[in-house]
Design an enzyme around this catalytic site. Sequence first.
Site, PDB file in Angstrom:
ATOM      1  N   LYS A  13       0.839  -1.217   0.000  1.00  0.00           N
ATOM      2  CA  LYS A  13       0.000   0.000   0.000  1.00  0.00           C
ATOM      3  C   LYS A  13       0.869   1.260   0.000  1.00  0.00           C
ATOM      4  CE  LYS A  13      -1.920  -1.209   3.944  1.00  0.00           C
ATOM      5  NZ  LYS A  13      -1.159  -2.451   4.228  1.00  0.00           N
ATOM      6  N   ARG A 151      11.420  -1.217  10.843  1.00  0.00           N
ATOM      7  CA  ARG A 151      10.286  -0.922  11.728  1.00  0.00           C
ATOM      8  C   ARG A 151      10.223  -1.888  12.903  1.00  0.00           C
ATOM      9  NH1 ARG A 151       5.021   0.197   8.036  1.00  0.00           N
ATOM     10  NH2 ARG A 151       4.122  -1.102   9.678  1.00  0.00           N
TER      11      ARG A 151
END
Length: 204
Positions: A13, A151
């Site tokens: 995305k 992350r």
Amino acid sequence: MNLILLGAPGAGKGSQAVKLKEHYGIPHISTGDAFRSNISKGTEIGLYAKSFIDKGLLVPDDVVVGIVKARLEEADCANGFILDGFPRTVPQAEALDKITAVDCIIDFKVDRETVLKRLTGRRSCSCGGTFHVSKLKSEYCPVCGKKLYIRADDKPEVIEERLRVYKETTAPVAEYYREQGKLFEVDANLDIDKVYDIIVAKLG
Ligand code: AP5
Ligand code: MG
């Protein structure tokens, strides 16, 4: 054009949003990026969100809806926006329907193996860029030059939890929009340029 990018963690995305934002000249609004920015600044919302994000859980609806509502009221959203990672619960979708109308929801369909390969090799930049380690020549962002980072929620056990939450809580959002006749499914296992071409061909 008011656009939503829906799909599992690692579906791509964010990668597509960066390209679509350039193409259509409308802002990319990622709730995940908004939380990560708050976390790095040490804000109250950031600290609160971190306690959910680090476990792979969703941040409560009222907090996320408040952030998105305020962002959509900003002037640069007047001609459209790309929402990435919102809504991801049916109550969030219902709240968004009360804020504004949405034109199209792109549903990124991706296999579990693809997701695991992508997320374990992802490198992220504070400029919003996401890259795969296999395509990088250094540990610095090819777009802005800042140091890339991994992350905190890209650890294998957290990825598993994010996938579970996606299946249980976010997948029903696709059905919500299918019933509205606004859902467009794309095979997100394909390479980045191919996925982009399919989306742009659909949106015009
Ligand atoms: P968020 O940041 O939205 O994470 P996510 O939905 O888990 O999705 P990702 O960002 O991990 O994946 P992506 O689809 O953007 O893939 P990417 O393009 O980077 O949310 C994080 C957390 O915040 C949530 O878990 C939750 O706690 C909280 N949160 C956020 N929104 C919320 C909400 N609305 N409600 C409640 N809580 C919320 O690509 C991944 C990798 O694959 C990259 O390395 C990339 O280079 C590579 N890649 C991408 N596409 C391709 C391709 N087509 N071919 C090959 N490689 C590819
Ligand atoms: Mg993302």
